[in-house]
Structure formats: structure tokens, C-alpha cells
Design a protein around this motif. Structure first.
Motif, PDB file in Angstrom:
ATOM      1  N   ALA A 295       0.797  -1.157  -0.009  1.00  0.00           N
ATOM      2  CA  ALA A 295       0.196  -0.146  -0.155  1.00  0.00           C
ATOM      3  C   ALA A 295       0.695   1.125  -0.074  1.00  0.00           C
ATOM      4  O   ALA A 295       0.227   2.383  -0.543  1.00  0.00           O
ATOM      5  CB  ALA A 295      -0.946   0.019   1.203  1.00  0.00           C
ATOM      6  N   ARG A 296       2.075   1.251   0.540  1.00  0.00           N
ATOM      7  CA  ARG A 296       2.947   2.411   0.783  1.00  0.00           C
ATOM      8  C   ARG A 296       3.224   3.078  -0.570  1.00  0.00           C
ATOM      9  O   ARG A 296       3.182   4.380  -0.644  1.00  0.00           O
ATOM     10  CB  ARG A 296       4.267   1.910   1.135  1.00  0.00           C
ATOM     11  N   ASP A 297       3.560   2.413  -1.750  1.00  0.00           N
ATOM     12  CA  ASP A 297       3.847   3.212  -2.937  1.00  0.00           C
ATOM     13  C   ASP A 297       2.615   3.988  -3.513  1.00  0.00           C
ATOM     14  O   ASP A 297       2.822   4.977  -3.873  1.00  0.00           O
ATOM     15  CB  ASP A 297       4.285   2.332  -3.817  1.00  0.00           C
ATOM     16  N   LEU A 298       1.547   3.256  -3.255  1.00  0.00           N
ATOM     17  CA  LEU A 298       0.287   3.940  -3.665  1.00  0.00           C
ATOM     18  C   LEU A 298      -0.213   5.034  -2.969  1.00  0.00           C
ATOM     19  O   LEU A 298      -0.532   6.055  -3.522  1.00  0.00           O
ATOM     20  CB  LEU A 298      -0.852   3.082  -3.558  1.00  0.00           C
ATOM     21  N   ALA A 299       0.207   5.108  -1.570  1.00  0.00           N
ATOM     22  CA  ALA A 299       0.038   6.298  -0.638  1.00  0.00           C
ATOM     23  C   ALA A 299       0.645   7.329  -0.869  1.00  0.00           C
ATOM     24  O   ALA A 299       0.458   8.431  -1.054  1.00  0.00           O
ATOM     25  CB  ALA A 299      -0.148   5.616   0.741  1.00  0.00           C
ATOM     26  N   LEU A 300       1.898   7.174  -1.034  1.00  0.00           N
ATOM     27  CA  LEU A 300       3.128   8.134  -1.097  1.00  0.00           C
ATOM     28  C   LEU A 300       2.855   8.816  -2.516  1.00  0.00           C
ATOM     29  O   LEU A 300       2.778  10.242  -2.360  1.00  0.00           O
ATOM     30  CB  LEU A 300       4.619   7.443  -1.012  1.00  0.00           C
ATOM     31  N   LYS A 301       2.717   7.945  -3.550  1.00  0.00           N
ATOM     32  CA  LYS A 301       2.326   8.696  -4.794  1.00  0.00           C
ATOM     33  C   LYS A 301       0.964   9.477  -4.793  1.00  0.00           C
ATOM     34  O   LYS A 301       1.120  10.920  -5.259  1.00  0.00           O
ATOM     35  CB  LYS A 301       2.378   7.527  -6.068  1.00  0.00           C
ATOM     36  N   ASP A 302      -0.002   9.094  -4.120  1.00  0.00           N
ATOM     37  CA  ASP A 302      -1.054   9.875  -4.260  1.00  0.00           C
ATOM     38  C   ASP A 302      -0.964  11.131  -3.496  1.00  0.00           C
ATOM     39  O   ASP A 302      -1.716  11.969  -3.756  1.00  0.00           O
ATOM     40  CB  ASP A 302      -2.225   8.871  -3.604  1.00  0.00           C
ATOM     41  N   LEU A 303      -0.175  11.066  -2.073  1.00  0.00           N
ATOM     42  CA  LEU A 303      -0.093  12.245  -1.439  1.00  0.00           C
ATOM     43  C   LEU A 303       0.645  13.234  -2.291  1.00  0.00           C
ATOM     44  O   LEU A 303       0.243  14.541  -2.143  1.00  0.00           O
ATOM     45  CB  LEU A 303       0.602  11.829  -0.281  1.00  0.00           C
ATOM     46  N   ALA A 304       1.557  12.747  -2.763  1.00  0.00           N
ATOM     47  CA  ALA A 304       2.366  13.753  -3.819  1.00  0.00           C
ATOM     48  C   ALA A 304       1.679  14.341  -4.801  1.00  0.00           C
ATOM     49  O   ALA A 304       1.657  15.621  -5.148  1.00  0.00           O
ATOM     50  CB  ALA A 304       3.521  12.884  -4.282  1.00  0.00           C
ATOM     51  N   TYR A 305       0.608  13.618  -5.362  1.00  0.00           N
ATOM     52  CA  TYR A 305      -0.453  14.016  -6.583  1.00  0.00           C
ATOM     53  C   TYR A 305      -1.234  14.973  -5.848  1.00  0.00           C
ATOM     54  O   TYR A 305      -1.525  16.135  -6.617  1.00  0.00           O
ATOM     55  CB  TYR A 305      -1.010  12.823  -7.159  1.00  0.00           C
ATOM     56  N   GLN A 306      -1.735  14.976  -4.712  1.00  0.00           N
ATOM     57  CA  GLN A 306      -2.755  15.769  -4.227  1.00  0.00           C
ATOM     58  C   GLN A 306      -2.130  16.842  -3.834  1.00  0.00           C
ATOM     59  O   GLN A 306      -2.707  18.001  -3.784  1.00  0.00           O
ATOM     60  CB  GLN A 306      -3.472  15.216  -2.985  1.00  0.00           C
TER      61      GLN A 306
END
Length: 419
Positions: A295-306
């Protein structure tokens, strides 16, 4: 405040010579006052804070056919290469924040509107900063002293200093000097926005036991600092984006989400920063979306996108109309190929499901918060109830699992829908 200091200096410049002529026995005091005036005058001319109007005007004056007027952004992954930051089990904050930083830099660069510098990788400082720290060490120390002297002078003039809301560890001298160095370099290179990236922690739990707090927060300079208004405006735009899918910190003192702070070096302690400078604590290191490697890579990338979308919101409120995107998250659109139950192991499927249910306003369920129900990539009680609410909303059999009928409705809505 700057205008008050300038007025004080102007009055003193005329008053002190008159005092020297008429009160020669006070010569020593007059000399001390002149020195104080010189310090104040130097401090006044050192500041060149970015205003909201200046930042937005620069963004909107960009010429697509040239490199001029790009917004200059410095992204600072918290702590040092191979040193510092909180740890939980085998997870190190100093490594995870680089993932957010690199993704954010990529989104900004791909837009063509930003000139981006990331201060370090996992292994080393950016060569630009490595050389700057080595070649300017003494200058950085002296520069700090000048700004601290100004800060002391402002306090003596009656500047209100509210107590800090949250306790922070003091940075070791070498680390503090490099943080000040990043700010000094940013001032010298006319940086517009500085974003410091961190993950949070709270004492009192074991290395394998999660703590009781969760959620993100954004630290900004207190209002007496010259970069406070621009930082606050940028932070509010980013906060609205992050809040859409992520919990706000429930730590007392952080629960407002945006926290004014006086003493954090990163965002301009002693009024040092010209750029809009914010520090984002993207969550607590022990939260499940960071602990689970799938889940980590999904979370980190989405946080950056937002975060990227939040910056776009600040610079161009109508930006979404001009962006070739379908959703305000990287997890959607999404196509599910398998039914989902609490025993399902496909983290990406479930993470996207939780995101879609959040988009539907059924996740978290009623009477639960995002702190209770973060996106984890696992189906637990929060997700089961949200599935039931989604099924009820769409006239489906209420089972709490994503069977064939629910799967068909999810794919019909979220496989390619445009906002």
C-alpha cells in the motif's frame, strides 16, 4: 511589522544626531543606539518576501514558448541522507519522504510550469546543496546571527509571541545549519515556494506497536513573519486536497490541520525565509498505509499528486478545467477484475475500492472518521460497512462484499468516468 521597523529607523536617524549635539555626556548611549539602528536597517533591506499577488502574477505571466517566469520550488525531504528522522520497525521516515518528494517533483516538472530542485536523495545531498553547505558554512552561521538579532530586536519592541501548540525536538547544530543553509540558498536564488516533507511520530509506543494518533498536518510561519500570508494561502489549497482522502491529525494542537509555528527552522524561524515555506507532516509513520509495503507506494504517490493539485489550485483556481485528468486522485479511474471480500489479498484493488467509496461519500461510514478508517488496502469493518452503504445507494443486495453485481456497478461508474 517591517514598516514599523522602517519608521522607527527613520525617526532615529534624525533624532540621534540632534541628541549627540545637545547631550554630549550621553555619547556612549548614542553610539549604542546608532549601532542598533544600523542593525535594524540591515535587517529591513534583507527581506524580500513573496506575496500572494506576486506568486500568482508570476504563474499567470508564463510564456509557454520560453522558460521564463517558471515558479521556483524547492522540495526538502525531511532529515539527512542516511541520518535522522523517526523509525518504526524497519521503516525509516528519511527514506519514505524521498518517495513523496520525487513523485511531487515529477508532477510539477511534467506540468511545464515549475522549476524544481529536490535537496537530496536517499543516499546523498543534491550536489548543488552539498557544495553550498561546504563553501558557505561560515556565511550561513553569520547570516543566522543577523536574523536572530533582528528577531530579538522585534521582541524588545513588544512583538507578541504566543506559546507553541506542539513540542518539537531541537535539531543538532550541524543539521540546523544545513536547514538554515537551504533557506539562505532559497533566498539568494529567488525561490517562490519551499515544501518540507515529513512523517510524524509520537513517543510512548514500541517499535512494533502503533501509536494512538494519526493524520496529516501542515506547519506554517506565525503571522508576525513576513512570509506568513503567502505560506498560509498555499497551505490552505494543499490542505483542502489532502483532506479529501486523508485524515487530519488528531494530535492535540494539530487538529486544526494548519498549525502556525514560530520556531521551526524549515519554515523560517527568526523571519529568515522569503519563499512561501511550509512543512507537511503527511501522517504518522506507524499508520497502516505506510507500514504495508504494497500500500505504501500507492499512498506516497497519491499524497504527492494531491499536493501538486493543491499548488495548482493556489496558482490557478480554474486549473482543473485545464488539466488532462479524470479524477483528483491517481487511484481512479480503476477497473476491478475480481470480486473482493475480507480474505482478498490484492492491495491495489482494495485501495482503489476504498478511494472510490470515499469519492461516493460512503467511506468512512457514518459516525466514523478518516482517522478510524484510513485507506489501507485491507478490508475491515469500515470497508465492509461502506460497501453495504454503496450497495444500498445503488439498489444492490446488501452483503458487505464486492460480488459480481457490485463489481459491475463499480466498473460502470469508475472505469473511465470523467469529472
Amino acid at each position: 511589522m517591517r514598516h514599523y521597523i522602517a519608521l522607527s529607523v527613520a525617526i532615529s536617524l534624525f533624532l540621534v544626531p540632534w541628541l549627540a549635539v545637545n547631550y554630549p555626556d550621553k555619547a556612549d548611549l548614542i553610539v549604542a543606539e546608532i549601532r542598533s539602528i544600523g542593525s535594524q536597517l540591515a535587517a529591513v533591506v534583507l527581506h524580500n518576501p513573496r506575496t500572494v499577488a506576486q506568486l500568482q502574477e508570476k504563474y499567470n505571466s508564463q510564456n509557454k514558448s520560453s522558460q521564463q517566469n517558471k515558479i521556483k520550488v524547492v522540495i526538502v525531504p525531511g532529515h539527512e541522507p542516511n541520518f535522522g528522522g523517526t523509525e518504526y520497525g524497519d521503516i525509516k521516515e528519511r527514506d519514505l519522504v524521498v518517495g513523496i518528494a520525487d513523485n511531487l517533483a515529477r508532477f510539477l516538472q511534467e506540468s511545464g510550469k515549475y522549476e524544481v530542485v529536490v535537496t537530496r536523495s536517499q543516499a546523498a545531498w543534491n550536489p548543488v546543496f552539498d557544495a553550498y553547505f561546504k563553501n558557505s558554512e561560515k556565511a550561513i552561521v553569520e547570516w543566522q546571527k543577523d536574523y536572530k538579532a533582528e528577531s530579538v530586536q522585534q521582541i524588545s519592541m513588544g512583538l507578541p509571541l504566543p506559546p507553541p501548540k506542539v513540542y518539537h525536538n531541537n535539531a543538532p547544530p550541524g543539521v540546523a545549519n544545513r536547514l538554515y543553509g537551504i533557506t539562505k540558498w532559497s533566498n539568494e536564488n529567488a525561490v517562490d515556494v519551499a515544501i518540507h516533507i515529513h512523517l510524524n511520530d509520537y513517543p510512548g509506543h514500541g517499535q512494533r506497536v502503533a501509536g494512538k494518533y494519526s493524520g496529516f498536518s501542515i506547519y506554517t510561519p506565525e503571522e508576525q513573519y513576513f512570509n506568513s500570508k503567502s505560506t498560509r494561502a498555499v497551505s490552505e489549497s494543499i490542505f483542502k486536497r489532502l483532506q479529501r482522502y486523508n485524515p487530519v491529525s488528531d494530535l492535540p494542537g494539530e487538529s486544526d490541520g494548519i498549525v502556525p509555528e514560530r520556531e521551526l527552522i524549515a519554515i523560517g524561524a527568526n523571519n529568515t525565509a522569503d519563499a512561501a515555506s511550509l512543512l507537511i507532516e503527511y501522517g504518522y509513520i506507524y499508520e497502516p498505509q505506510f507500514v504495508n509495503p504494497d500500500a505504501r507506494d500507492l499512498a506516497l504517490k497519491d499524497l504527492a499528486y494531491q499536493t501538486y493539485l493543491g499548488l495548482e489550485d493556489f496558482f490557478n483556481p480554474n486549473g482543473l478545467k485545464n488539466l488532462a485528468i479524470t479524477y483528483d486522485t491517481l487511484m481512479l479511474p480503476y477497473t476491478w477484475k475480481e470480486t473482493l471480500s475480507p480474505n482478498s489479498k490484492n492491495i491495489a484493488d482494495i485501495y482503489a475500492l476504498q478511494t472510490a467509496l470515499s469519492f461516493e461519500r460512503v467511506y468512512p461510514p457514518a459516525n466514523r472518521s478518516k482517522n478510524d478508517c484510513p485507506r489501507t488496502g485491507r478490508i475491515g469493518p469500515c470497508t465492509e460497512q461502506a460497501i453495504k452503504d454503496f450497495q444500498k445507494k445503488n439498489g444492490l443486495e446488501i452483503t458487505g462484499i464486492v460480488g459480481p453485481q457490485t463489481l459491475e456497478v463499480l466498473n460502470r461508474i469508475y472505469s473511465g468516468r470523467v469529472m
